[in-house]
Write an enzyme that holds these catalytic residues in place. Sequence first.
Site, PDB file in Angstrom:
ATOM      1  CE  LYS A  28      -4.835  -7.897  -3.470  1.00  0.00           C
ATOM      2  NZ  LYS A  28      -4.724  -9.330  -3.749  1.00  0.00           N
ATOM      3  CG  ASP A  31      -3.065 -13.465  -0.162  1.00  0.00           C
ATOM      4  OD1 ASP A  31      -3.910 -12.603   0.106  1.00  0.00           O
ATOM      5  OD2 ASP A  31      -2.578 -13.625  -1.293  1.00  0.00           O
ATOM      6  CD  GLN A  39      -4.453 -10.996  -7.078  1.00  0.00           C
ATOM      7  OE1 GLN A  39      -3.914 -10.537  -6.077  1.00  0.00           O
ATOM      8  NE2 GLN A  39      -5.764 -11.105  -7.175  1.00  0.00           N
TER       9      GLN A  39
END
Length: 292
Positions: A52, A119, A96
């Site tokens: 990412k 997200d 994460q």
Amino acid sequence: MKIIDGKAVAESIKSEIAQKVAQRIKQGKKKPHLAAVLVGNDGASETYVKSKVKNCEKVGFDSTLLHFEESISEEELLKEIKKLNNNSAINGFIVQLPLPKHIDEQKIIQAILPEKDVDGFHPVNVGKMVLEIPSLLPATPYGITLLLKHYNIPTEGKNCVVIGRSHIVGTPMSILMSRNTYPGNATVTLAHSRTKNLKEICRQADILIAAVGKAKLITEDMIKDGAVVIDVGIHRIKDDSKKSGYRLVGDVDFENVAQKCSYITPVPGGVGPMTITALLQNTLTACEMQEK
Ligand code: GUN
């Protein structure tokens, strides 16, 4: 049968994002800035987060990786989230998942400022998605809608079966496919571990989206002729013929299923590259929204 080339679509969208960043810089605006929070030393999570960050650099974003010990307390992690919320240099950030067991994931997600939740996991963003209010969408389902759009795959009135009800993929995917827009307007069935007659249900699917987390669960006998098959799974299986000793497979038994499909995503190179691209798109969107 057409193979959906997620890698190529991802590259093309990333080059559009890079152009937009270059344009912003010409106009004297700042680069979008994504931060990623990683807790502990899970190999797969580390790989994803590094990818990412690397992709941010590729499109000209600034990026920050915050890596904390497995032993960080929930309270300390919440303090770090607050710092990111208050740091105006950062447009968006992700934590994460999964997190260590002693940390309540929902508590962490709910501490993220919705405007910075690239997200799309915060209840405010999930609520907006359900109500069809423009918002930051979860990256993997959003990436899948970008693929369907790129290939002009019809979805209106189609039977769409989503397998797996995770908060990250299956549940939001089922919502996006039923929204009153394109891609969407499908008749959606959300199948999961308690579903009976999975095979019969899958055989009704014009569009089958597998996000179960079981290698090669979806076999040829579960597929309607001409179906569109989207495979979200990614698993390492032993393969001594490879230098690495393993190969990657999805939730779908690709070799046997592919011949029955009109479109299918491969693993790797299908959905995976689109997840990161969708995250980059969300970061650019968050950055633009914060300037308004
Ligand atoms: N773990 C697996 N997928 C994801 C994702 O899309 N975002 C985050 N934050 N964690 C994940």
